[in-house]
Design an enzyme around this catalytic site. Structure first.
Site, short mmCIF file in Angstrom:
data_model
loop_
_atom_site.label_atom_id
_atom_site.label_comp_id
_atom_site.label_asym_id
_atom_site.label_seq_id
_atom_site.Cartn_x
_atom_site.Cartn_y
_atom_site.Cartn_z
N ASP A 1 11.34 -36.91 -0.51
CA ASP A 1 11.76 -38.37 -1.04
C ASP A 1 10.78 -39.21 -0.83
OD1 ASP A 1 12.67 -38.64 1.58
OD2 ASP A 1 13.31 -40.65 0.90
N ASP B 1 8.41 -37.89 4.63
CA ASP B 1 8.65 -36.89 5.56
C ASP B 1 8.98 -35.69 4.69
OD1 ASP B 1 11.09 -37.47 4.33
OD2 ASP B 1 12.28 -38.38 5.86
N TYR C 1 20.17 -42.70 4.02
CA TYR C 1 20.46 -43.01 2.56
C TYR C 1 22.34 -43.17 2.72
CZ TYR C 1 15.94 -42.36 1.04
OH TYR C 1 14.34 -42.36 0.80
N GLU D 1 5.28 -46.91 3.40
CA GLU D 1 5.91 -45.84 2.95
C GLU D 1 6.08 -45.80 1.42
OE1 GLU D 1 8.95 -42.33 4.45
OE2 GLU D 1 9.38 -44.41 4.98
#
Length: 489
Positions: A91, A94, A242, A466
């Site tokens: 996503d 990572d 999440y 990120e």
């Protein structure tokens, strides 16, 4: 990927004045009459926004892979539960595969193509490839009835290492929802992803399209029948990364809206009419992202009323207008973190309003589709470099862009330049280095500046540095529209 709390889920903090100055019908933006005056190369940005997804691929990479510093990874994913979960997307920065944001990314890529794919020319094939890479995985994750495999990898263990996906040796644990551990939010979002993608492939691959829509129907039934948030049963695994903060009601409405659009089956329209209010159709909020889908559902359902003249959905025009007025007049800084998703909704609603010869009325102030388009353009222009730092927040676009993004594969030497394995903790010396990332993740859009327009470009700053798939996905449609409207496509 670190904590993804809703207050900093998506993107940049613009100053509120950026939108407020556009909220009142002052001077008109004439750009749309003079395509030659575009200040940005939206076509180049479109190409790069789609290319980014190739850098996020997990699984066995195809021979036409264009981001060549990436190699095969996660080839035994799923084996912990004796299932095939190879493929899909990482996503963010990572090496975990999170099903909830992956499904939302898929829905937004599909909606981008549904609304603006006809303008994409040569990029349409690439956009469809990006969607199929996700849907092939989601079909695997939903292969068993009343079960969805919603995550591969353990975030805390993954985050204790800084290693290339190709070198991964952290546990590839598999987590699922089922009748006993429900997850209506992730299940209904997965149904939305499969249903929206079925529309993308309806003409070009009807067999695949039918497979997607059949699976979407089954997955939505599961989401609706076994109700509960997935972050209840899987709290230790998915939170705080999440967590479903907004509940699952928004996803059930959103999923039903997409199934209605994909199947034209009146049972979904009945479902929306019976359950709409309970599921929060009129709730006042103006954020739209991987967690909260209320606003997206309102805009999507407004089309059925505006364009297809479904009178029973009359209220959704009002709900959508309320979102627009709230966005224009009650903006708080934090809303602007949702800039890619908001820009997409503005352009999409402008398209629906134009088709229906309608406008938005905000307490007597008329907001035209043209005004909505000009606001969306200003947001995208800020992202691409029209900001106090003259910094493009899309990697590889423009002369100045982030050099040290929070992304393992980008920040570590590539397999080609360093074939030997880089161990779990050895990678942190690269993470802490001040050197630019050796591999450019072209098209990645980062979290962006703080509310004072500051951007330190530090790799350790995951909030600002990120990238994430669900930041890029809605921008694909927006950039296609802008590139077309300025005669660049």
């Amino acid at each position: 990927m670190a904590f993804h709390l809703p207050s900093f889920t998506l993107l940049f903090l613009f100053s509120t004045t950026l939108l407020l100055c556009n909220a009142f019908p002052a001077h008109q933006n004439h750009h749309f009459h003079h395509p030659r005056f575009a200040s940005h190369n939206y076509r180049d940005a479109l190409t790069k926004s789609i290319l980014f997804f190739e850098g996020q691929r997990s699984g066995k990479l195809p021979s036409n892979q264009r981001i060549t510093w990436r190699r095969d990874s996660g080839l035994s994913d799923g084996s912990a539960m004796h299932v095939d979960l190879v493929g899909g997307y990482y996503d963010a920065g990572d090496n975990v595969k999170f099903g909830f944001p992956m499904a939302f990314t898929t829905t937004m890529l599909s909606w981008s193509v549904i609304e603006f794919g006809g303008l994409m020319k040569g990029e349409l094939g690439n956009a469809k490839e990006a969607i199929r890479w996700a849907t092939d995985y989601l079909l695997k994750a939903t292969a068993y009835p009343d079960t969805i495999f919603v995550q591969v990898g353990e975030a805390n263990k993954d985050h204790s290492c800084w290693e290339r996906p190709e070198d991964m040796d952290t546990p590839r644990s598999v987590f699922k929802i089922d009748k006993n551990t429900p997850g209506s939010d992730v299940a209904a979002e997965t149904a939305a992803a499969l249903a929206s993608a079925s529309l993308v492939f309806r003409r070009s691959d009807p067999t695949y399209s039918k497979l997607l829509v059949r699976r979407a129907i089954r997955v939505f039934q599961f989401a609706d029948k076994y109700r509960g948030p997935y972050s209840y049963g899987l709290k230790k695994i998915v939170c705080p990364f999440y967590c479903s903060y907004s509940g699952y009601q928004d996803e059930l409405l959103w999923g039903a809206a997409w199934l209605h659009k994909a199947t034209k089956n009146p049972t979904y329209l009945d479902y929306i009419q019976v359950n709409g209010q309970i599921l929060g159709a009129a709730e006042y909020d103006n954020t739209f992202g991987w967690d909260n889908k209320h606003v997206g559902a309102r805009i999507l359902l407004s089309k059925a009323f505006l364009v297809q003249k479904l009178k029973s959905l009359h209220d959704y025009k009002g709900h959508a207008d309320n979102f627009i007025c709230g966005l224009l007049f009650k903006m708080s800084d934090s809303n602007m973190q949702y800039v890619t998703s908001t820009s997409f909704l503005l352009l999409t609603y402008a398209k629906y309003l134009t088709s229906a010869h309608q406008v938005v009325n905000c307490d007597g102030t008329i907001i035209t589709p043209k005004r909505l388009r000009s606001i969306a353009k200003k947001q995208v222009d800020y992202l691409l470099g029209d900001n106090p730092l003259r910094m493009s927040y899309m990697v590889g676009y423009g002369p100045r862009y982030p050099q040290r993004i929070h992304h393992r594969g980008s920040s570590l030497p590539s397999i080609a330049s360093h074939p030997a394995k880089i161990q779990c903790s050895a990678g942190f010396s690269f993470m802490k280095s001040q050197s630019p990332n050796p591999n450019i993740l072209i098209g990645a859009i980062v979290g962006g500046p703080d509310q004072h327009d500051r951007f330190p470009d530090e790799r350790s700053d995951y909030e600002q540095s990120e990238p994430a798939t669900y930041i890029n996905a809605p921008l694909v449609g927006t950039l296609a529209y802008l590139a077309h409207s300025f005669g660049q496509l």
